[in-house]
Design a protein around this motif. Structure first.
Motif, mmCIF file in Angstrom:
data_model
loop_
_atom_site.group_PDB
_atom_site.id
_atom_site.type_symbol
_atom_site.label_atom_id
_atom_site.label_comp_id
_atom_site.label_asym_id
_atom_site.label_seq_id
_atom_site.Cartn_x
_atom_site.Cartn_y
_atom_site.Cartn_z
ATOM 1 N N TRP A 88 37.702 28.199 29.425
ATOM 2 C CA TRP A 88 37.487 28.708 28.076
ATOM 3 C C TRP A 88 38.792 29.225 27.463
ATOM 4 O O TRP A 88 38.823 29.579 26.289
ATOM 5 C CB TRP A 88 36.436 29.814 28.082
ATOM 6 N N ASP A 89 39.875 29.290 28.260
ATOM 7 C CA ASP A 89 41.148 29.776 27.736
ATOM 8 C C ASP A 89 42.292 29.121 28.505
ATOM 9 O O ASP A 89 42.783 29.661 29.496
ATOM 10 C CB ASP A 89 41.241 31.293 27.835
ATOM 11 N N PRO A 90 42.730 27.947 28.071
ATOM 12 C CA PRO A 90 43.766 27.219 28.822
ATOM 13 C C PRO A 90 45.117 27.924 28.846
ATOM 14 O O PRO A 90 46.010 27.527 29.603
ATOM 15 C CB PRO A 90 43.857 25.878 28.084
ATOM 16 N N PHE A 91 45.273 28.970 28.023
ATOM 17 C CA PHE A 91 46.531 29.706 28.002
ATOM 18 C C PHE A 91 46.467 30.994 28.822
ATOM 19 O O PHE A 91 47.427 31.756 28.873
ATOM 20 C CB PHE A 91 46.922 30.025 26.555
ATOM 21 N N SER A 92 45.308 31.223 29.458
ATOM 22 C CA SER A 92 45.142 32.441 30.239
ATOM 23 C C SER A 92 46.023 32.408 31.485
ATOM 24 O O SER A 92 46.236 31.363 32.103
ATOM 25 C CB SER A 92 43.679 32.606 30.654
ATOM 26 N N SER A 93 46.513 33.592 31.857
ATOM 27 C CA SER A 93 47.285 33.713 33.094
ATOM 28 C C SER A 93 46.419 34.169 34.260
ATOM 29 O O SER A 93 46.916 34.337 35.374
ATOM 30 C CB SER A 93 48.435 34.711 32.902
ATOM 31 N N SER A 94 45.128 34.357 34.011
ATOM 32 C CA SER A 94 44.228 34.789 35.077
ATOM 33 C C SER A 94 44.058 33.675 36.100
ATOM 34 O O SER A 94 43.726 32.541 35.736
ATOM 35 C CB SER A 94 42.851 35.170 34.507
ATOM 36 N N PRO A 95 44.254 33.947 37.374
ATOM 37 C CA PRO A 95 44.138 32.890 38.384
ATOM 38 C C PRO A 95 42.687 32.490 38.618
ATOM 39 O O PRO A 95 41.771 33.287 38.436
ATOM 40 C CB PRO A 95 44.726 33.540 39.638
ATOM 41 N N THR A 96 42.487 31.259 39.008
ATOM 42 C CA THR A 96 41.153 30.783 39.387
ATOM 43 C C THR A 96 41.087 30.409 40.872
ATOM 44 O O THR A 96 39.997 30.202 41.393
ATOM 45 C CB THR A 96 40.742 29.559 38.550
ATOM 46 N N TRP A 97 42.240 30.312 41.539
ATOM 47 C CA TRP A 97 42.305 30.069 42.983
ATOM 48 C C TRP A 97 42.875 31.309 43.648
ATOM 49 O O TRP A 97 43.866 31.872 43.181
ATOM 50 C CB TRP A 97 43.158 28.841 43.300
ATOM 51 N N TYR A 124 42.949 28.847 50.049
ATOM 52 C CA TYR A 124 42.602 29.286 48.695
ATOM 53 C C TYR A 124 41.170 28.877 48.367
ATOM 54 O O TYR A 124 40.750 27.754 48.663
ATOM 55 C CB TYR A 124 43.559 28.651 47.679
ATOM 56 N N TYR A 125 40.454 29.809 47.763
ATOM 57 C CA TYR A 125 39.107 29.495 47.292
ATOM 58 C C TYR A 125 39.079 29.588 45.769
ATOM 59 O O TYR A 125 39.844 30.332 45.160
ATOM 60 C CB TYR A 125 38.060 30.417 47.913
ATOM 61 N N TYR A 126 38.161 28.833 45.180
ATOM 62 C CA TYR A 126 38.026 28.768 43.718
ATOM 63 C C TYR A 126 37.028 29.813 43.249
ATOM 64 O O TYR A 126 35.896 29.877 43.740
ATOM 65 C CB TYR A 126 37.555 27.370 43.316
ATOM 66 N N GLY A 127 37.447 30.638 42.289
ATOM 67 C CA GLY A 127 36.573 31.610 41.646
ATOM 68 C C GLY A 127 36.968 31.693 40.189
ATOM 69 O O GLY A 127 37.938 32.373 39.855
ATOM 70 N N VAL A 128 36.249 30.995 39.319
ATOM 71 C CA VAL A 128 36.709 30.817 37.951
ATOM 72 C C VAL A 128 36.715 32.126 37.158
ATOM 73 O O VAL A 128 37.556 32.309 36.278
ATOM 74 C CB VAL A 128 35.872 29.735 37.232
ATOM 75 N N PHE A 129 35.806 33.060 37.467
ATOM 76 C CA PHE A 129 35.761 34.306 36.708
ATOM 77 C C PHE A 129 36.737 35.340 37.257
ATOM 78 O O PHE A 129 37.505 35.923 36.518
ATOM 79 C CB PHE A 129 34.330 34.849 36.667
ATOM 80 N N TRP A 130 36.682 35.567 38.560
ATOM 81 C CA TRP A 130 37.664 36.447 39.202
ATOM 82 C C TRP A 130 37.506 36.338 40.711
ATOM 83 O O TRP A 130 36.574 35.703 41.217
ATOM 84 C CB TRP A 130 37.548 37.893 38.706
ATOM 85 N N SER A 131 38.408 36.978 41.442
ATOM 86 C CA SER A 131 38.440 36.811 42.895
ATOM 87 C C SER A 131 37.204 37.368 43.576
ATOM 88 O O SER A 131 36.865 36.950 44.688
ATOM 89 C CB SER A 131 39.688 37.495 43.471
ATOM 90 N N GLY A 132 36.520 38.322 42.931
ATOM 91 C CA GLY A 132 35.326 38.917 43.536
ATOM 92 C C GLY A 132 34.083 38.072 43.417
ATOM 93 O O GLY A 132 33.039 38.432 43.970
ATOM 94 N N MET A 133 34.168 36.934 42.678
ATOM 95 C CA MET A 133 33.004 36.067 42.485
ATOM 96 C C MET A 133 33.392 34.619 42.786
ATOM 97 O O MET A 133 33.655 33.833 41.881
ATOM 98 C CB MET A 133 32.451 36.211 41.061
ATOM 99 N N PRO A 134 33.450 34.252 44.069
ATOM 100 C CA PRO A 134 33.797 32.864 44.417
ATOM 101 C C PRO A 134 32.718 31.892 43.969
ATOM 102 O O PRO A 134 31.524 32.163 44.098
ATOM 103 C CB PRO A 134 33.905 32.915 45.940
#
Length: 559
Positions: free
Chosen positions: A189-198, A205-215
């Motif tokens: 939803w924000d291709p310019f975001s610096s928030s990591p998804t991995w 590395y695991y994928y968590g698109v919202f944040w690290s606490g929600m894989p």
């Protein structure tokens, strides 16, 4: 679960009305060109949810029963009569048909969208027995129960993830998405975001698109798919009548960028789950949170050939319409709303059920968005409850509950103001979060109960009118007013079989005239009319009416 920035689009799919107000006002009357899809068709199915009004409840903020400052299930049970007392002869309840409960599973967070155990109730809210009793009491009053079912992701503390992270050879390794390196995917939803998804864990590395606490769960894994279906069956057996599906468009990824949302695999799984739920409980509902454009939301209904109303998700929240309702009311411009309705008619599959709303738990509350303006709030509920589909009301909206004073999501989910006291009738202790401004000044249930012109009374009355007139719940819609430029009134006709119901809204503070409207009928039965809304009269060239500022009129047209 709201992305940090919603993707919304207003298109220009409009048609020009073919009659004008002789006094020089806005266009009115007329029909779309023959063969166009500019009108919304009547609902195809007959399930309960296709003519229901649903009330969204954040249990933590609704009613505390034990003085710990947190709402709970026994507290909710004690307030069910406020929502629907089960007696159609009384009119001092709200009259809703179903409850949507935000997450009630065990979770480390106040909001519950990071689930630790999909089979147990959060201890803050009570026990499984409390939940089952709540379902029984709701059913006894004629209300259904929809449960938030979060299967795009879990908590990092869930035993599934703990086991998955323990070793590359773990039996549950493929229940989540792992890689040897950070793949560098952006939040879709924000291709310019610096928030990591991995996120790094135990050398991988695991994928968590919202944040690290929600894989993110890996729904490609057959064993996990079967477990999700088992859990759905379990809760249906425990009394729920459907599920609201969080972050539905982000379920199955095929890569970065466009591979993170709206994939064919995602659609295929929702069809699979929907077929399973229909088999277990044929009238259970699935409600999709697909925060996207109108044409994209339309794809989540699936095919309508064999399953009336769609074989994928039978209800989908209408975020673009919500945006246009707020924008139109604030700009005194009904054309913004009319154009969105016409666009829906042009792209939604025939016979599907919309899920309109003003706002929900991820959005700034409608009262705040509307500048605390009483007229705009009155227009908002009148619009919502005369539109097609299954309207969803956010708790507290009916008394004009505003946002809290902070900038976090908690401010959108403050305690329910039952009365104007410091503790609001919500708790005998200290509320888990502070009340929103205005609860001691009249934005509460006690202050508005029994007051004829209160916002709460308006909600109750319009829900009654909707229930008494099936054309307002299951009927189609044809826009009769301007879809471009500046228009202070919105007129449409709701049709079901031989029944035609004319609805006219004035979204400005000044009086306005509407008509002539080229519709059949010789007499009009008043179903609802605000004070100073004139009589609907029939002239040689059509129906005409004058409306007060922010006024709404609803009439059944008769031969």
């Amino acid at each position: 679960m709201r992305p940090t920035r919603a993707l919304c689009l207003l298109t220009a799919l409009t048609w020009t009305a073919c009659a004008t107000n002789p006094s020089g006002g806005e266009p009115g009357g007329g029909k779309p060109p023959p063969g166009s899809r500019a009108e919304i068709e009547p609902v195809a199915g007959t399930e309960w949810y296709r003519k229901a009004v649903v009330y969204e409840v954040f249990v933590r903020s609704f009613q505390d029963s034990n003085g710990d400052g947190k709402g709970d299930l026994p507290g909710l049970i004690s307030r069910l009569d406020y929502l629907n007392d089960g007696n159609p002869e009384t009119h001092d309840d709200l009259g809703v048909d179903a409850l949507w409960l935000m997450p009630v599973f065990v979770s480390p967070s106040y909001h519950g969208y990071d689930v630790v155990d999909y089979e147990r109730i959060h201890p803050d809210y009570g026990t499984l027995q409390d939940f089952e009793r709540m379902c029984e009491e709701a059913h006894r009053r004629g209300m259904r129960v929809i449960m938030d079912f979060v299967v795009n992701h879990s908590s990092v503390q869930h035993p599934w993830f703990v086991e998955s992270a323990s070793s590359p050879s773990s039996p549950k390794r493929d229940w989540y998405i792992w890689g040897p390196r950070d793949a560098g995917w952006k939040q879709p939803w924000d291709p310019f975001s610096s928030s990591p998804t991995w996120h790094l864990k135990n050398g991988a590395y695991y994928y968590g698109v919202f944040w690290s606490g929600m894989p993110d769960l890996n729904m490609r894994t057959p064993a996990l798919r079967e477990e999700v279906k088992r859990l759905a069956s379990l809760w249906l057996a425990r009394g729920v009548d459907g599920f609201r599906l969080d972050a539905a468009r982000y379920l199955i990824e095929t890569g970065g960028g466009a591979g993170q949302y709206d994939t064919a695999e995602t659609h295929a799984f929702w069809k699979e789950l929907s077929a399973h739920v229909r088999q277990v409980k044929p009238d259970a509902v699935l409600v999709g949170e697909n925060w996207s454009t109108t044409p994209n939301i339309a794809t989540y209904y699936g095919a309508t050939g064999e399953v009336p109303g769609g074989d994928e998700l039978p209800l989908n929240f209408n975020f673009p319409l919500s945006e246009q309702l707020m924008a139109g009311l604030n700009a005194n411009n009904a054309a913004l709303i009319a154009s969105k309705l016409v666009e829906m008619g042009s792209v939604y599959p025939a016979g599907v059920s919309d899920a309109p709303m003003l706002t929900n738990h991820d959005m700034v509350r409608s009262a705040t968005q509307l500048g605390f303006n009483a007229g705009r709030k009155a227009s908002a509920v009148a619009l919502l409850l005369t539109l097609p589909g299954t309207p969803f009301l956010y708790y507290g909206e009916e008394v004009g509950l505003a946002n809290g004073t902070t900038n976090n999501d908690e401010a959108k989910r403050t305690p329910m103001p039952w009365e104007g006291t410091p503790q609001g009738g919500f708790t005998t202790g200290t509320p888990w979060f502070g009340f929103a401004p205005g609860h001691t000044a009249g934005d509460n249930v006690a202050a508005q109960t029994g007051v004829e012109d209160s916002l709460l009374s308006r909600y109750r009355k319009l829900i009654q009118v909707r229930h008494a007139t099936e054309a307002l719940s299951r009927g189609g819609l044809q826009v009769l007013s301007a879809t471009t430029g500046q228009a202070t009134t919105l007129a449409f006709v709701r049709t079901l079989g031989d029944t035609q119901v004319l609805v006219v809204h004035n979204v400005s503070d000044s009086g306005a005239s509407v008509g002539p409207l080229a519709l059949p009928g010789t007499t009009a039965e008043v179903l609802f009319a605000d004070p100073q809304v004139g009589s609907l009269t029939r002239a040689a060239d059509g129906w005409q009416v004058s409306l007060s500022g922010r006024g709404t009129g609803i009439w059944r047209l008769q031969p």
